[in-house]
Design an enzyme around this catalytic site. Structure first.
Site, PDB file in Angstrom:
ATOM      1  CB  SER A 182      -5.652   2.022  -0.633  1.00 21.39           C
ATOM      2  OG  SER A 182      -5.867   2.071  -2.026  1.00 21.39           O
ATOM      3  CG  HIS A 210      -4.447   4.075   3.132  1.00 16.79           C
ATOM      4  ND1 HIS A 210      -5.475   3.648   3.953  1.00 16.79           N
ATOM      5  CD2 HIS A 210      -5.007   4.276   1.915  1.00 16.79           C
ATOM      6  CE1 HIS A 210      -6.596   3.587   3.260  1.00 16.79           C
ATOM      7  NE2 HIS A 210      -6.344   3.966   2.019  1.00 16.79           N
ATOM      8  CE  LYS A 241      -8.451   6.870   2.900  1.00 17.73           C
ATOM      9  NZ  LYS A 241      -7.756   7.097   1.644  1.00 17.73           N
TER      10      LYS A 241
END
Ligand SMILES: *Cc1c(COP(=O)(O)O)cnc(C)c1O
Length: 394
Positions: A182, A210, A241
């Site tokens: 990240s 991610h 996310k």
């Protein structure tokens, strides 16, 4: 006499203040969109994890509203007692098909998922091998486990092999890596990790927070991206996310799911998702499967932005994904950079020590599918102008 709590809190806060490490919350007066309103000003938002623009997507909103009408607002119990609705099971079955695994389990957050999974699959006598740049929730998950944890140098296969060689176990050897890291936006060398782990009989777990919704066909994640379907025992990730709502998942065997249901404390002792969250996640899965253009747009925007930042003479630190750090150096300069960007209409946060190493302070930007060309152009020109002002670029 015991110390007065208020004194301790005040003194801790002033220590942070002096070290320029005190966090203050930024308040949004608008939805999480590519342009946000902060302090009465409209800013181009380069700070969210809203990769596909799902946080306020009409399809997800509609699914969520319909779920409130049909199912109400709260789950009212933990999953194992009375808090499992047909919706929860539907999401998990669809997610298992999407991830090409036997079964999944959805938990309240990605953070809770790492606490749940690491602790459930390991016990005393086992050894966990963790990349040194793995996410805080993995680190805390390891701390909760009775297994010993050995950290290996970031993405260094020699170091991983050395660690496995020097720390043999008769129990489970669990190798854990983020799929995409990240802070630097770099991709874990999963095929080589799987190969090294195989030689030592170790189990691989990848955290795709991610990567899910970002890498692989339709955003299926790192395992699919690297052509490793069926070769990674445990995939975890977040639904908070790219997926636009909230939650975490563990994907793997049916036994993994059942073991978590029976032993994972965040699952057993914390209330399940409200129906609206689950329904919006089902809508998100449907949306990616029928809209490959979202992924194309995300990557086209990412390539365009990275190329422009490099052309402006700035260093994106080897990032390979929509997470695009811009290296500044000293923390003070990075925070000043971020402040000046805001006056030029761009919201992009600075990260300094201890979040990232000393001397590697940066502006961290995340590009999304929802940014328009005009927004990206405007952001790049603001970044270039501030870099010149601060003499970071010619
Ligand atoms: C963000 C993140 C998490 C936490 O996910 P939440 O759903 O926000 O709790 C876990 N692991 C990694 C690698 C992350 O980047």
């Amino acid at each position: 006499m015991a110390i007065h709590l208020e004194e301790r809190l005040a003194s801790n806060l002033s220590d942070l203040e002096r070290a320029h490490l005190r966090i203050r919350l930024t308040v949004l007066d608008s939805p999480q969109e590519p342009v946000v309103i902060i302090g009465g000003r409209r800013l181009i938002n380069l700070s969210s994890n809203n990769y596909l623009g799902f946080c306020s997507h009409p399809d997800l909103k509609r699914a969520s509203i319909e779920a409130v009408e049909k199912w109400g607002v709260g789950a009212g119990a933990v999953r194992t007692i009375a808090g499992t609705f047909a919706l929860h099971e539907e999401l998990e079955e669809r997610l298992a098909r999407f991830k090409n695994v036997e079964a999944t389990l959805v938990l309240q957050s990605g953070f809770a998922t790492n606490q749940a999974v690491i602790n459930t699959v390991t016990r005393e006598g086992d050894v966990i091998f963790s990349d040194e740049l793995n996410h805080a929730s993995i680190i805390d998950g390891c701390r909760l486990s009775k297994a010993r944890t050995v950290r290996w140098a970031h993405k260094d296969m020699g170091a991983l092999e050395d660690a496995l060689e020097k720390n043999p176990t008769d129990g489970v050897a669990l190798v854990i890596t983020d799929g995409v890291f990240s802070m630097d936006g770099d991709i874990a060398p999963l095929p080589r990790i799987v190969e090294v782990a195989r030689r030592y009989g170790a189990v691989v777990m990848v955290d795709d927070a991610h990567a899910s919704g970002v890498l692989g066909k339709n955003g299926k994640g790192s395992v699919n991206h690297h052509g490793l379907d069926g070769r990674v025992a445990i995939q975890v990730g977040t639904l908070s996310k790219a997926w636009g709502a909230m939650g975490g998942y563990a994907a793997g065997s049916r036994n993994l799911r059942e073991a978590l249901i029976n032993a994972a404390r965040p699952f057993l002792f914390s209330t399940s998702h409200p129906p609206a969250v689950t329904a919006s996640l089902i809508a998100a899965l449907e949306l990616v499967e029928r809209s490959p253009e979202l992924m194309e747009r995300l990557w086209a925007n990412t390539r365009k932005f990275k190329a422009a930042i490099s052309a402006a003479g700035l260093d994106t630190m080897g990032s390979e994904t929509p997470i695009t750090p811009i290296l500044i150096g000293e923390a003070d300069a990075a925070f000043e950079f971020s402040r000046r960007l805001r006056t030029r209409g761009v919201f992009a946060g600075a990260l300094g020590f201890p979040t990232v190493p000393r001397g590697k302070a940066r502006i961290r930007t995340i590009i999304t599918a929802a940014h328009t060309d005009a927004m990206l152009d405007q952001a790049v020109s603001a970044i270039g102008a501030v870099a010149k002002e601060l003499k970071l670029a010619a």
